[in-house]
Motif scaffolding. Structure first.
Motif, short mmCIF file in Angstrom:
data_model
loop_
_atom_site.label_atom_id
_atom_site.label_comp_id
_atom_site.label_asym_id
_atom_site.label_seq_id
_atom_site.Cartn_x
_atom_site.Cartn_y
_atom_site.Cartn_z
N ILE A 106 0.82 -1.28 -0.04
CA ILE A 106 0.02 -0.01 -0.06
C ILE A 106 0.89 1.34 0.14
O ILE A 106 2.05 1.38 0.28
N GLY A 107 0.09 2.47 -0.25
CA GLY A 107 0.89 3.70 -0.27
C GLY A 107 0.68 4.29 1.28
O GLY A 107 -0.27 3.93 1.89
N HIS A 108 1.65 5.31 1.74
CA HIS A 108 1.40 5.78 2.91
C HIS A 108 -0.19 6.41 3.06
O HIS A 108 -0.73 6.52 3.96
N SER A 109 -0.36 7.08 1.80
CA SER A 109 -1.83 7.84 1.78
C SER A 109 -2.91 6.91 1.86
O SER A 109 -3.79 7.23 2.42
N ASP A 110 -2.64 5.55 1.60
CA ASP A 110 -3.73 4.51 1.65
C ASP A 110 -4.15 4.42 2.98
O ASP A 110 -5.63 4.35 3.71
N MET A 111 -3.20 4.43 4.03
CA MET A 111 -3.48 4.02 5.16
C MET A 111 -3.61 5.22 6.11
O MET A 111 -4.12 5.24 7.35
N ALA A 112 -3.22 6.34 5.70
CA ALA A 112 -3.48 7.72 6.59
C ALA A 112 -4.03 8.81 5.57
O ALA A 112 -3.24 9.81 5.43
N PRO A 113 -5.20 8.51 5.04
CA PRO A 113 -5.66 9.71 4.24
C PRO A 113 -5.97 10.85 4.95
O PRO A 113 -6.51 10.93 6.02
N GLY A 114 -5.78 11.95 4.00
CA GLY A 114 -5.91 13.20 4.31
C GLY A 114 -4.48 13.60 5.08
O GLY A 114 -4.25 14.99 5.15
N THR A 172 -8.46 10.18 -1.41
CA THR A 172 -7.65 9.05 -1.28
C THR A 172 -7.66 8.11 -2.07
O THR A 172 -6.78 7.36 -2.66
N VAL A 173 -8.86 7.36 -2.44
CA VAL A 173 -9.01 6.43 -3.45
C VAL A 173 -8.66 6.81 -4.83
O VAL A 173 -8.08 6.28 -5.56
N ARG A 174 -8.94 8.31 -5.19
CA ARG A 174 -8.53 8.77 -6.41
C ARG A 174 -6.97 8.76 -6.56
O ARG A 174 -6.55 8.60 -7.55
N LEU A 175 -6.36 9.16 -5.49
CA LEU A 175 -4.89 9.42 -5.41
C LEU A 175 -4.30 8.02 -5.94
O LEU A 175 -3.27 7.96 -6.61
N ARG A 176 -5.10 7.06 -5.19
CA ARG A 176 -4.30 5.79 -5.64
C ARG A 176 -4.90 5.15 -7.20
O ARG A 176 -3.93 4.56 -7.70
N TYR A 177 -5.92 5.27 -7.40
CA TYR A 177 -6.52 4.84 -8.79
C TYR A 177 -6.63 5.81 -9.80
O TYR A 177 -6.59 5.46 -11.06
N ARG A 178 -7.05 7.27 -9.66
CA ARG A 178 -7.33 8.00 -10.61
C ARG A 178 -7.02 9.48 -10.16
O ARG A 178 -7.73 10.58 -9.91
N PRO A 179 -5.63 9.72 -10.03
CA PRO A 179 -4.99 10.93 -9.56
C PRO A 179 -5.50 12.14 -10.23
O PRO A 179 -5.23 13.29 -9.57
#
Length: 200
Positions: A106-114, A172-179
């Motif tokens: 995972i990315g850091h942003s995935d587990m610490a959104p925002g 957060t979901v967009r950052l991972r899949y649709r930035p």
């Protein structure tokens, strides 16, 4: 799991000094320079202080259950090819050695959104997915309509379980899949979260 970060610093040496300085109270297991040089700073079996507060698939205290990889990148430019090649080799070894499933990368942003944005919008998640080094995004049919509760439910099933507001979850979901995506929730935001019938 494995948590991928960017250093947000100007050089790998600068990041190395920060990660090895007890005064800063931050550490990671590995650092990969833009030229592909690999440093190991913490033994894989030991706890490093790289993730901080957050949650993934309902699990908190990510530092105690993860290996942290820092990538020499400020977050505003693509990740270098030598760096990505070393990352792929490292992930292949780690997933095999520790029996970590692709969903555990995972990315850091995935587990610490925002709270965190790394590894950021320039990181090539599709490249890892195609090699089985990250969970492949859903390939279900594009829904005709979209409702916020459905999006939230799908996002949580995918692992985004940290307690955040709806807009932060969408970002957060967009950052991972649709930035590149902006604006209100659309059916395209659901597609990466929808699994084909019969797929895991």
């Amino acid at each position: 799991m494995v948590v991928i970060h960017y250093t947000a610093m100007d050089s790998a040496q600068e990041a190395l000094q920060r990660l090895c300085d007890p005064q800063h109270e931050v550490s990671a297991h590995f650092l990969i320079g833009s030229d592909g040089k690999l440093w190991q700073m913490v033994r894989e079996k030991d706890r490093a202080w790289h993730a901080g507060a957050g949650e993934w698939h309902g699990q908190a205290d990510i530092n105690s259950r993860s290996i942290g990889i820092e990538l020499d990148n400020r977050g505003d430019h693509p990740f270098a090819e030598p760096q990505m090649m070393v990352l792929e080799r490292l992930l292949t070894a780690l997933l095999h050695r520790w029996k970590i499933p692709p969903n555990g990368v995972i990315g850091h942003s995935d587990m610490a959104p925002g709270r965190k944005l790394d590894p950021g919008s320039r990181f090539d998640w599709l490249r890892l997915e195609h090699q089985g080094l990250a969970k492949p995004r859903g390939s279900g049919e594009l829904p005709q309509t979209v409702e916020l509760p459905e999006f939230i439910n799908l996002a949580r099933k995918a692992g985004f379980t940290a307690n955040v507001d709806d807009q932060t979850l969408l970002n957060t979901v967009r950052l991972r899949y649709r930035p590149w995506a902006t604006g209100p929730l659309t059916p395209h935001d659901l597609t990466p979260l929808i699994r084909k019938t019969g797929s895991s």
